[in-house]
Design a protein around this motif. Structure first.
Motif, mmCIF file in Angstrom:
data_model
loop_
_atom_site.group_PDB
_atom_site.id
_atom_site.type_symbol
_atom_site.label_atom_id
_atom_site.label_comp_id
_atom_site.label_asym_id
_atom_site.label_seq_id
_atom_site.Cartn_x
_atom_site.Cartn_y
_atom_site.Cartn_z
ATOM 1 N N THR A 1 19.391 0.518 13.402
ATOM 2 C CA THR A 1 20.005 1.730 12.830
ATOM 3 C C THR A 1 19.850 1.793 11.312
ATOM 4 O O THR A 1 20.651 2.413 10.620
ATOM 5 N N THR A 2 18.812 1.159 10.800
ATOM 6 C CA THR A 2 18.591 1.118 9.350
ATOM 7 C C THR A 2 18.520 2.510 8.742
ATOM 8 O O THR A 2 19.007 2.747 7.633
ATOM 9 N N GLN A 3 17.906 3.459 9.468
ATOM 10 C CA GLN A 3 17.733 4.804 8.917
ATOM 11 C C GLN A 3 19.053 5.533 8.725
ATOM 12 O O GLN A 3 19.126 6.522 7.985
ATOM 13 N N PHE A 4 20.113 5.044 9.366
ATOM 14 C CA PHE A 4 21.421 5.688 9.231
ATOM 15 C C PHE A 4 22.275 5.042 8.139
ATOM 16 O O PHE A 4 22.870 5.735 7.319
ATOM 17 N N HIS A 5 22.343 3.708 8.136
ATOM 18 C CA HIS A 5 23.211 3.056 7.144
ATOM 19 C C HIS A 5 22.471 2.701 5.852
ATOM 20 O O HIS A 5 23.103 2.321 4.857
ATOM 21 N N LYS A 6 21.125 2.774 5.856
ATOM 22 C CA LYS A 6 20.290 2.584 4.664
ATOM 23 C C LYS A 6 20.307 1.156 4.102
ATOM 24 O O LYS A 6 19.830 0.935 2.983
ATOM 25 N N ILE A 7 20.817 0.201 4.864
ATOM 26 C CA ILE A 7 20.736 -1.201 4.434
ATOM 27 C C ILE A 7 19.375 -1.743 4.868
ATOM 28 O O ILE A 7 19.053 -1.706 6.053
ATOM 29 N N PRO A 8 18.561 -2.239 3.950
ATOM 30 C CA PRO A 8 17.231 -2.728 4.329
ATOM 31 C C PRO A 8 17.306 -3.813 5.399
ATOM 32 O O PRO A 8 18.252 -4.616 5.425
ATOM 33 N N LYS B 1 0.820 -1.214 0.000
ATOM 34 C CA LYS B 1 0.000 0.000 0.000
ATOM 35 C C LYS B 1 0.852 1.262 0.000
ATOM 36 O O LYS B 1 0.328 2.375 0.134
ATOM 37 N N GLY B 2 2.172 1.109 -0.110
ATOM 38 C CA GLY B 2 3.060 2.267 -0.133
ATOM 39 C C GLY B 2 3.493 2.750 1.232
ATOM 40 O O GLY B 2 4.031 3.856 1.362
ATOM 41 N N ILE B 3 3.269 1.935 2.289
ATOM 42 C CA ILE B 3 3.643 2.310 3.655
ATOM 43 C C ILE B 3 4.778 1.404 4.122
ATOM 44 O O ILE B 3 4.603 0.192 4.238
ATOM 45 N N SER B 4 5.927 1.972 4.382
ATOM 46 C CA SER B 4 7.099 1.197 4.779
ATOM 47 C C SER B 4 7.336 1.337 6.282
ATOM 48 O O SER B 4 7.320 2.445 6.828
ATOM 49 N N ILE B 5 7.535 0.201 6.952
ATOM 50 C CA ILE B 5 7.824 0.193 8.391
ATOM 51 C C ILE B 5 9.165 -0.489 8.608
ATOM 52 O O ILE B 5 9.342 -1.656 8.249
ATOM 53 N N SER B 6 10.101 0.216 9.214
ATOM 54 C CA SER B 6 11.418 -0.355 9.498
ATOM 55 C C SER B 6 11.369 -1.184 10.779
ATOM 56 O O SER B 6 10.390 -1.128 11.540
ATOM 57 N N PHE B 7 12.427 -1.930 11.008
ATOM 58 C CA PHE B 7 12.531 -2.726 12.230
ATOM 59 C C PHE B 7 12.399 -1.831 13.461
ATOM 60 O O PHE B 7 11.665 -2.143 14.406
#
Length: 445
Positions: free
Chosen positions: A272-279, A203-209
């Motif tokens: 820390t996904t938002q910092f290193h950008k690795i999914p 639906k276009g909504i992404s949720i990180s760990f």
């Protein structure tokens, strides 16, 4: 033997025929692909509820019917195959590998005694400590394995507790209940969480760990203390202290140190996904690669890490995709009517419907049935999807509701009426917590 096979084929034929009949019902304004998808959804529901075949086989039935009847409407049958190796599946695979390796090298026992050693030996502290360790382990590994481990310790502890002391029942109920809600805290804690993430991403909504942990952990904590105080209230121990056996440890082996290091690194990268950008899903491959390279995960281990769960999740995601692409989701939204006019009615209805359903079938099956539908009922489906995902873990009523419940009942420490009475109270009050959460989410998101 032949009679058993005949009965299975007969039931499968009946369910296929019922699915066909449902797809032919005179629903107004429903187009052909939506009708076909409704029939496939009905067949999946029948198979998931009755469990006449293993749950993961139903996923293959879904895929087979989608390819057979819906390919001409979507253009390429591969679109229904992609969800079976979706990034959410990869994320959960990494979690399963971590959990299996922790258990294989006995690090789950270390976590258990590490916490228990620090809580003390009064009945209330023993209950609290064992529930904490069960909930914590269930955040990272199978709630079934976590329950089996801790129930094993309880069976040792009860030698120090009079058989008629209420603490015995409190422990036997608190451990499976903590296991059920522990999985809510992380995306890899229980399959419904991963299913919700996958459906929301469509639906276009992404949720990180880290984002899931941000709201999942507080909800787990609230439900944990709710259950803990209910058990304290219903089962008041007459003891002042419980003797504990000292855990003997000769230190960590080299293998255990490596596993703990990889566990810590993986967790750090997830957060820390938002910092290193690795999914997060790619981070999950780290333990798979390292443990496989070092030989901690051998070929014979691969069959023990829960592929049936991954296939079941893939079937749920594939069905969700079919519901969206066929136009069935649009039709459901149009016909939902008065239910959609009130956030309160929608949240209450779906929360308790999920809790009731998951009391009788597996929480993964309940989530696979309800999540694709719930995600269609709002332009922004985040709040209502999370309500269903969380409510699917509130399976506290019957020994057959979850594997942890069955393990606790099988220990012989409780009767069905003990779980039924306590589970109904827990389920009702937990539903209120989830409803408040849902209303807040839907008001501000």
């Amino acid at each position: 033997m032949k009679k058993r096979y005949f009965k299975k084929f007969l039931l499968l034929g009946v369910f296929l025929f019922l699915g066909f009949l449902i797809s032919r019902l005179p629903f107004p304004d429903m187009k052909e692909p939506a009708r076909i998808t409704l029939g496939i959804l009905s067949i999946a529901i029948f198979l998931w509820i009755t469990e006449i075949v293993p749950l993961y086989i139903t996923s293959f039935v879904i895929l087979f019917l989608e390819v057979l009847f819906l390919t001409k409407f979507v253009g390429d049958f591969k679109v229904f195959l992609f969800p079976f190796f979706d990034s959410v599946i990869v994320l959960f695979l990494g979690g399963l590998v971590l959990a299996y390796t922790l258990k294989k090298f006995n690090l789950d026992e270390w976590f258990l005694f590490l916490i228990l050693k620090r809580v003390g030996n009064s009945p209330s502290r023993i209950l609290f400590g064992l529930m904490v360790v069960t909930g914590f382990l269930s955040m990272w590994m199978s709630n079934t394995a976590a329950t089996a481990l801790v129930i094993g310790l309880v069976l040792v502890l009860i030698n120090q507790i009079p058989a008629d002391d209420p603490l015995v029942k409190a422990l036997a109920l608190g451990i499976p209940f903590a296991a059920n809600i522990g999985g809510i805290a992380t995306p890899i804690g229980t399959p419904p969480n991963a299913l919700a993430i996958g459906i929301l991403r469509e639906k276009g909504i992404s949720i990180s760990f880290c984002q899931w942990l941000f709201f999942g952990l507080p909800i787990t904590a609230i439900l944990f203390f709710l259950i803990y105080f209910i058990l304290r209230l219903l089962f008041r121990s007459k003891l002042s202290r419980v003797p504990l056996t000292e855990y003997k440890s000769e230190g960590f082996s080299q293998e255990q140190k490596i596993i703990l290091s990889v566990f810590g690194l993986t967790l750090f990268l997830w957060l820390t996904t938002q910092f290193h950008k690795i999914p997060s899903s790619i981070v999950s491959l780290l333990p798979v690669i390292i443990f496989g390279f070092l030989g901690f995960l051998e070929e014979e281990d691969l069959g023990k890490i829960g592929w049936d769960t991954l296939i079941l999740m893939g079937g749920g995601l594939s069905l969700s995709l079919a519901i969206e692409k066929s136009g069935l989701s649009h039709w459901l939204v149009q016909k939902a009517g008065p239910l959609l006019s009130s956030n309160f009615l929608l949240v209450v209805g779906l929360a308790y419907l999920t809790i009731i359903l998951t009391s009788f079938i597996s929480n993964t099956s309940a989530a696979a049935i309800l999540l694709p539908i719930a995600a269609t009922l709002r332009a922004n489906p985040l709040g209502i999807t999370l309500v269903v995902a969380i409510a699917s873990s509130i399976a506290m009523v019957l020994p057959t509701s979850t594997a942890p419940n069955a393990i606790a009942y099988g220990s012989g420490l409780i009767k069905v009426k003990d779980m039924l009475k306590t589970g109904l109270i827990v389920a009702f009050l937990s539903g209120i917590v989830i409803i408040i959460l849902g209303i807040v989410l839907m008001s501000f998101l």
